[in-house]
Design a protein around this motif. Structure first.
Motif, PDB file in Angstrom:
ATOM      1  N   ALA A   1      26.700 -34.684   4.974  1.00  0.00           N
ATOM      2  CA  ALA A   1      27.266 -32.599   5.256  1.00  0.00           C
ATOM      3  C   ALA A   1      27.305 -32.146   5.914  1.00  0.00           C
ATOM      4  O   ALA A   1      27.073 -31.525   7.184  1.00  0.00           O
ATOM      5  CB  ALA A   1      25.630 -32.182   4.698  1.00  0.00           C
ATOM      6  N   GLY A   2      27.746 -34.156   7.226  1.00  0.00           N
ATOM      7  CA  GLY A   2      27.925 -33.074   8.513  1.00  0.00           C
ATOM      8  C   GLY A   2      26.879 -33.639   9.253  1.00  0.00           C
ATOM      9  O   GLY A   2      27.664 -32.968  10.817  1.00  0.00           O
ATOM     10  N   ASP A   3      25.781 -33.451   9.153  1.00  0.00           N
ATOM     11  CA  ASP A   3      24.966 -33.671   9.901  1.00  0.00           C
ATOM     12  C   ASP A   3      25.039 -34.537  11.487  1.00  0.00           C
ATOM     13  O   ASP A   3      24.809 -35.969  10.991  1.00  0.00           O
ATOM     14  CB  ASP A   3      23.140 -34.356   9.260  1.00  0.00           C
ATOM     15  CG  ASP A   3      22.406 -33.514  10.396  1.00  0.00           C
ATOM     16  OD1 ASP A   3      22.218 -33.950  11.720  1.00  0.00           O
ATOM     17  OD2 ASP A   3      20.961 -33.739   9.803  1.00  0.00           O
ATOM     18  N   GLU A   4      25.696 -34.733  12.301  1.00  0.00           N
ATOM     19  CA  GLU A   4      25.717 -35.651  13.586  1.00  0.00           C
ATOM     20  C   GLU A   4      24.752 -36.785  13.370  1.00  0.00           C
ATOM     21  O   GLU A   4      24.613 -37.893  14.435  1.00  0.00           O
ATOM     22  CB  GLU A   4      26.333 -34.551  14.546  1.00  0.00           C
ATOM     23  CG  GLU A   4      27.686 -34.031  13.898  1.00  0.00           C
ATOM     24  CD  GLU A   4      28.567 -33.819  15.726  1.00  0.00           C
ATOM     25  OE1 GLU A   4      27.758 -34.275  16.908  1.00  0.00           O
ATOM     26  OE2 GLU A   4      28.689 -32.793  15.164  1.00  0.00           O
ATOM     27  N   SER A   5      23.279 -36.005  13.354  1.00  0.00           N
ATOM     28  CA  SER A   5      22.433 -36.960  13.704  1.00  0.00           C
ATOM     29  C   SER A   5      21.984 -38.109  12.190  1.00  0.00           C
ATOM     30  O   SER A   5      21.702 -38.951  12.293  1.00  0.00           O
ATOM     31  CB  SER A   5      20.976 -36.932  13.360  1.00  0.00           C
ATOM     32  OG  SER A   5      20.689 -36.065  12.230  1.00  0.00           O
ATOM     33  N   GLN A   6      22.431 -37.828  11.630  1.00  0.00           N
ATOM     34  CA  GLN A   6      23.126 -39.199  10.073  1.00  0.00           C
ATOM     35  C   GLN A   6      24.589 -39.751  10.401  1.00  0.00           C
ATOM     36  O   GLN A   6      24.353 -40.606   8.826  1.00  0.00           O
ATOM     37  CB  GLN A   6      22.411 -37.806   9.191  1.00  0.00           C
ATOM     38  CG  GLN A   6      21.556 -37.451   8.632  1.00  0.00           C
ATOM     39  CD  GLN A   6      20.486 -38.194   8.451  1.00  0.00           C
ATOM     40  OE1 GLN A   6      20.415 -38.935   8.355  1.00  0.00           O
ATOM     41  NE2 GLN A   6      19.378 -37.880  10.125  1.00  0.00           N
ATOM     42  N   TYR A   7      24.710 -39.834  10.996  1.00  0.00           N
ATOM     43  CA  TYR A   7      26.059 -40.412  11.324  1.00  0.00           C
ATOM     44  C   TYR A   7      26.868 -40.659  11.856  1.00  0.00           C
ATOM     45  O   TYR A   7      26.044 -40.483  13.310  1.00  0.00           O
ATOM     46  CB  TYR A   7      27.209 -40.355  10.189  1.00  0.00           C
ATOM     47  CG  TYR A   7      28.064 -38.996  10.618  1.00  0.00           C
ATOM     48  CD1 TYR A   7      29.095 -39.418  11.211  1.00  0.00           C
ATOM     49  CD2 TYR A   7      27.906 -37.196  10.674  1.00  0.00           C
ATOM     50  CE1 TYR A   7      30.449 -37.956  11.512  1.00  0.00           C
ATOM     51  CE2 TYR A   7      27.847 -36.244  11.445  1.00  0.00           C
ATOM     52  CZ  TYR A   7      29.487 -36.611  11.401  1.00  0.00           C
ATOM     53  OH  TYR A   7      30.007 -36.252  12.003  1.00  0.00           O
ATOM     54  N   LEU A   8      27.732 -41.718  12.339  1.00  0.00           N
ATOM     55  CA  LEU A   8      28.007 -42.763  13.472  1.00  0.00           C
ATOM     56  C   LEU A   8      29.483 -42.634  13.144  1.00  0.00           C
ATOM     57  O   LEU A   8      29.685 -43.097  11.570  1.00  0.00           O
ATOM     58  CB  LEU A   8      27.783 -43.909  14.223  1.00  0.00           C
ATOM     59  CG  LEU A   8      28.625 -43.960  15.628  1.00  0.00           C
ATOM     60  CD1 LEU A   8      28.125 -43.080  16.235  1.00  0.00           C
ATOM     61  CD2 LEU A   8      27.522 -45.203  15.874  1.00  0.00           C
ATOM     62  N   ILE A   9      30.778 -42.409  13.516  1.00  0.00           N
ATOM     63  CA  ILE A   9      31.895 -42.879  13.466  1.00  0.00           C
ATOM     64  C   ILE A   9      32.248 -43.910  14.355  1.00  0.00           C
ATOM     65  O   ILE A   9      32.107 -43.359  15.618  1.00  0.00           O
ATOM     66  CB  ILE A   9      33.291 -41.892  13.297  1.00  0.00           C
ATOM     67  CG1 ILE A   9      32.589 -40.529  12.005  1.00  0.00           C
ATOM     68  CG2 ILE A   9      34.520 -41.960  13.256  1.00  0.00           C
ATOM     69  CD1 ILE A   9      33.723 -39.794  11.602  1.00  0.00           C
ATOM     70  N   CYS A  10      32.584 -45.044  14.008  1.00  0.00           N
ATOM     71  CA  CYS A  10      32.968 -45.593  15.673  1.00  0.00           C
ATOM     72  C   CYS A  10      34.549 -46.612  15.409  1.00  0.00           C
ATOM     73  O   CYS A  10      34.761 -46.477  14.817  1.00  0.00           O
ATOM     74  CB  CYS A  10      32.665 -47.148  15.792  1.00  0.00           C
ATOM     75  SG  CYS A  10      30.775 -47.181  15.201  1.00  0.00           S
ATOM     76  N   SER A  11      35.238 -45.603  16.378  1.00  0.00           N
ATOM     77  CA  SER A  11      36.837 -45.651  16.802  1.00  0.00           C
ATOM     78  C   SER A  11      37.086 -46.315  17.876  1.00  0.00           C
ATOM     79  O   SER A  11      36.289 -45.674  19.290  1.00  0.00           O
ATOM     80  CB  SER A  11      37.435 -44.566  16.362  1.00  0.00           C
ATOM     81  OG  SER A  11      38.630 -44.755  16.451  1.00  0.00           O
ATOM     82  N   THR A  12      37.293 -47.660  17.947  1.00  0.00           N
ATOM     83  CA  THR A  12      38.045 -48.008  19.236  1.00  0.00           C
ATOM     84  C   THR A  12      39.461 -47.344  20.387  1.00  0.00           C
ATOM     85  O   THR A  12      39.018 -46.950  21.472  1.00  0.00           O
ATOM     86  CB  THR A  12      39.080 -49.296  19.483  1.00  0.00           C
ATOM     87  OG1 THR A  12      37.623 -50.756  18.248  1.00  0.00           O
ATOM     88  CG2 THR A  12      39.203 -49.437  20.967  1.00  0.00           C
ATOM     89  N   ASP A  13      39.761 -46.373  19.680  1.00  0.00           N
ATOM     90  CA  ASP A  13      40.866 -45.280  20.086  1.00  0.00           C
ATOM     91  C   ASP A  13      40.026 -44.931  21.315  1.00  0.00           C
ATOM     92  O   ASP A  13      40.310 -44.320  22.145  1.00  0.00           O
ATOM     93  CB  ASP A  13      41.143 -44.182  19.440  1.00  0.00           C
ATOM     94  CG  ASP A  13      42.495 -45.185  18.169  1.00  0.00           C
ATOM     95  OD1 ASP A  13      42.920 -46.546  18.784  1.00  0.00           O
ATOM     96  OD2 ASP A  13      42.904 -45.475  16.860  1.00  0.00           O
ATOM     97  N   ASP A  14      39.017 -43.704  20.522  1.00  0.00           N
ATOM     98  CA  ASP A  14      37.416 -43.371  21.708  1.00  0.00           C
ATOM     99  C   ASP A  14      38.029 -44.030  22.042  1.00  0.00           C
ATOM    100  O   ASP A  14      37.891 -43.164  23.796  1.00  0.00           O
ATOM    101  CB  ASP A  14      36.745 -43.138  21.125  1.00  0.00           C
ATOM    102  CG  ASP A  14      36.457 -42.657  19.963  1.00  0.00           C
ATOM    103  OD1 ASP A  14      36.835 -41.832  19.199  1.00  0.00           O
ATOM    104  OD2 ASP A  14      35.297 -43.169  18.860  1.00  0.00           O
ATOM    105  N   TYR A  15      38.008 -45.005  23.270  1.00  0.00           N
ATOM    106  CA  TYR A  15      37.903 -45.278  24.624  1.00  0.00           C
ATOM    107  C   TYR A  15      38.969 -45.207  25.750  1.00  0.00           C
ATOM    108  O   TYR A  15      39.159 -45.368  26.708  1.00  0.00           O
ATOM    109  CB  TYR A  15      37.450 -46.546  24.340  1.00  0.00           C
ATOM    110  CG  TYR A  15      36.346 -47.155  23.477  1.00  0.00           C
ATOM    111  CD1 TYR A  15      35.128 -46.484  24.956  1.00  0.00           C
ATOM    112  CD2 TYR A  15      35.895 -47.456  22.411  1.00  0.00           C
ATOM    113  CE1 TYR A  15      33.481 -46.799  24.472  1.00  0.00           C
ATOM    114  CE2 TYR A  15      34.712 -47.584  22.171  1.00  0.00           C
ATOM    115  CZ  TYR A  15      33.097 -47.250  22.940  1.00  0.00           C
ATOM    116  OH  TYR A  15      32.157 -47.720  22.261  1.00  0.00           O
ATOM    117  N   PHE A  16      40.066 -44.842  24.756  1.00  0.00           N
ATOM    118  CA  PHE A  16      41.551 -44.349  25.773  1.00  0.00           C
ATOM    119  C   PHE A  16      41.778 -43.314  25.799  1.00  0.00           C
ATOM    120  O   PHE A  16      42.862 -43.158  26.356  1.00  0.00           O
ATOM    121  CB  PHE A  16      42.593 -44.893  24.228  1.00  0.00           C
ATOM    122  CG  PHE A  16      42.747 -46.582  24.111  1.00  0.00           C
ATOM    123  CD1 PHE A  16      42.793 -47.349  24.782  1.00  0.00           C
ATOM    124  CD2 PHE A  16      42.304 -47.335  22.658  1.00  0.00           C
ATOM    125  CE1 PHE A  16      43.532 -48.547  25.076  1.00  0.00           C
ATOM    126  CE2 PHE A  16      42.152 -48.571  22.764  1.00  0.00           C
ATOM    127  CZ  PHE A  16      42.952 -49.426  23.894  1.00  0.00           C
TER     128      PHE A  16
END
Length: 144
Positions: free
Chosen positions: A28-43
């Motif tokens: 349900a989009g609860d940010e404490s319950q998930y993590l999206i790991c994308s290398t793009d974030d670092y750019f």
């Protein structure tokens, strides 16, 4: 049940949208319950502008893997890897770490890899300016 989803697909195929939709549906989009790991974030710079620098790719992939492993160690219930993962070796460390930490791992291919018309669409809609020639090359070397 703790889950890891490893997304795979060409630039512009919708991996990032898929990742967020998956998080919304599963936790349900609860940010404490998930993590999206994308290398793009670092750019992205501090102003929120994306600047791809190929020479930084290995460093940023390592940072993304470290962020992923930290998420595993924190026991975050849902972790999603949002990278192209064209070759299997590119995501084997993610899969091995998740399995070792007791996570269920699912590999998801997003979009159509070999469809030439879809490659044209992806080239038009990807947000990072990846050219059709590059997308077609990535499709050609994609490992199933």
């Amino acid at each position: 049940m703790k889950q890891v989803f490893i997304l795979r697909g060409l630039p512009g195929c919708g991996k990032t949208h898929y990742a967020q939709t998956l998080a919304d549906e599963l936790v349900a989009g609860d940010e404490s319950q998930y993590l999206i790991c994308s290398t793009d974030d670092y750019f992205y710079n501090d102003a929120g502008e994306y600047h791809f620098e190929k020479y930084k790719l290995p460093q940023y992939h390592n940072l993304n893997l470290a962020r992923f492993i930290n998420g595993l160690s924190e026991g975050i219930p849902l972790i999603i890897v949002d990278n192209t993962n064209i070759k299997k070796w590119e995501f084997i460390a993610y899969s091995a770490a998740a399995t070792a930490m007791g996570y269920q791992v699912k590999e998801v291919i997003v979009g159509e890899v070999k469809d030439k018309s879809m490659q044209h669409l992806y080239a038009k809609r990807n947000t990072h300016g990846v050219a059709l020639k590059t997308i077609s090359k990535m499709a050609y070397i994609f490992e199933w």
